[in-house]
Enzyme design. Structure first.
Site, PDB file in Angstrom:
ATOM      1  N   PRO A 153       0.509  -0.859   0.266  1.00 38.82           N
ATOM      2  CA  PRO A 153       0.259   0.085  -0.417  1.00 38.82           C
ATOM      3  C   PRO A 153       0.938   1.131   0.194  1.00 38.82           C
ATOM      4  CG  PRO A 153       0.047  -0.645   2.025  1.00 38.82           C
ATOM      5  CD  PRO A 153       0.040  -2.244   1.052  1.00 38.82           C
ATOM      6  N   GLU A 154       0.670   2.872  -0.402  1.00 41.94           N
ATOM      7  CA  GLU A 154       1.045   3.330  -0.281  1.00 41.94           C
ATOM      8  C   GLU A 154       0.680   4.618  -0.154  1.00 41.94           C
ATOM      9  OE1 GLU A 154       2.410   4.595  -4.469  1.00 41.94           O
ATOM     10  OE2 GLU A 154       2.802   2.596  -5.436  1.00 41.94           O
TER      11      GLU A 154
END
Length: 284
Positions: free
Chosen positions: A2-3
């Site tokens: 996840p960013e």
């Protein structure tokens, strides 16, 4: 992984249930995730009040009233779900996520607040991790660059960070010392929006182009947060809902498709082991 937009979305989902609340019980259902849990982690957190829940780069940071910080990383498949006793099961977003998207055998950490809300960290691949830092440990993010949504990030800060760099601009943007929290997806999108080739050397990006790039980075991240992030494989919000920014990708994952700006095919190249998506006509 996840960013930043995904982590920020998770933070916003957890904040109303954790910030200002006391942790009445912390349960560790195994000895480790990616790394062993901190020594006496449950004892150090039980009875503590969460003063603030913030995000630094791609990490969640829970600051307690015991002058300690719990730093959490979601890894590849980590997910928090919220189980509120005041909401019926059929309407409880956490229960929906738990029933439809996670397996209880991967519930590795459970936080119970004084209000009876149970917050569960589920991580099938166990690439996430949790660490604790006290005042004597110093700032774990001392070497991390500016937050791209903060006032400390600008075209000028990018230009100064890029000066003399011989690495491609895409690699430079992924360097957490240059700017915090940027990942492969949103760097590809920001470079496309700015019209900058991912192969251009960072040191050759002009001051004017750095101004444009900084604005594009900010805009891409803000739009992604507004859309709830991107769902590729394992990621979902604390309420079990999926992010939808992936439907707005202009280049990422669109190899061979027509560029939305010029209709030339979107290309894919591997840079430093990661896929780079770009338009050779629009990006110079």
């Amino acid at each position: 992984m996840p960013e930043l937009p995904e982590v920020e979305t998770v933070r916003r989902g957890l904040q109303p249930y954790l910030e200002g609340e006391e942790l009445s019980k912390v349960t560790l259902n195994r000895a480790d995730l990616r790394f062993p849990f901190p020594e006496r982690m449950a004892d150090r957190l039980e009875g503590a009040r969460i003063i603030s829940l913030s995000r630094r780069a791609k990490f969640l940071v829970a600051e307690t009233d015991r002058n300690e910080k719990l730093v959490m990383h979601l890894g590849m498949s980590g997910r928090f779900t919220i189980h509120d006793p005041d909401i019926p099961v059929q309407q409880n977003p956490g229960e929906f996520a738990h029933a439809h998207a996670t397996n209880p055998k991967h519930d590795h950490v459970e936080f119970l607040t004084g209000k009876g809300v149970r917050i569960v960290f589920n991580d099938p691949r166990r690439f996430g991790y949790m660490q604790m830092f006290g005042e004597a440990d110093g700032d774990p993010f001392a070497e991390v660059g500016p937050e791209p949504l903060s006032n400390t990030f600008s075209g000028e800060s990018l230009y100064e960070a890029f000066r003399g760099k011989k690495s491609p601009v895409k690699s430079a943007l992924l360097d957490q010392h240059v700017v915090a929290g940027l990942g492969n997806i949103y760097v590809c999108e920001a470079l496309f929006m700015a019209g900058i080739s991912p192969h251009r050397l960072a040191g050759n990006v002009s001051r004017k182009k750095c101004d444009v790039l900084a604005q594009c980075v900010r805009e891409v991240l803000e739009r992604a947060i507004q859309a709830g992030g991107s769902t590729l494989k394992d990621y979902a919000h604390t309420d079990g809902a999926l992010g939808y920014f992936q439907h707005s990708f202009r280049v990422y994952g669109r190899e061979g498709e027509a560029c939305s700006a010029c209709t030339k095919p979107v290309l894919r190249k591997v840079q430093s082991g990661r896929s780079t998506f770009f338009c050779s006509h629009c990006q110079r």
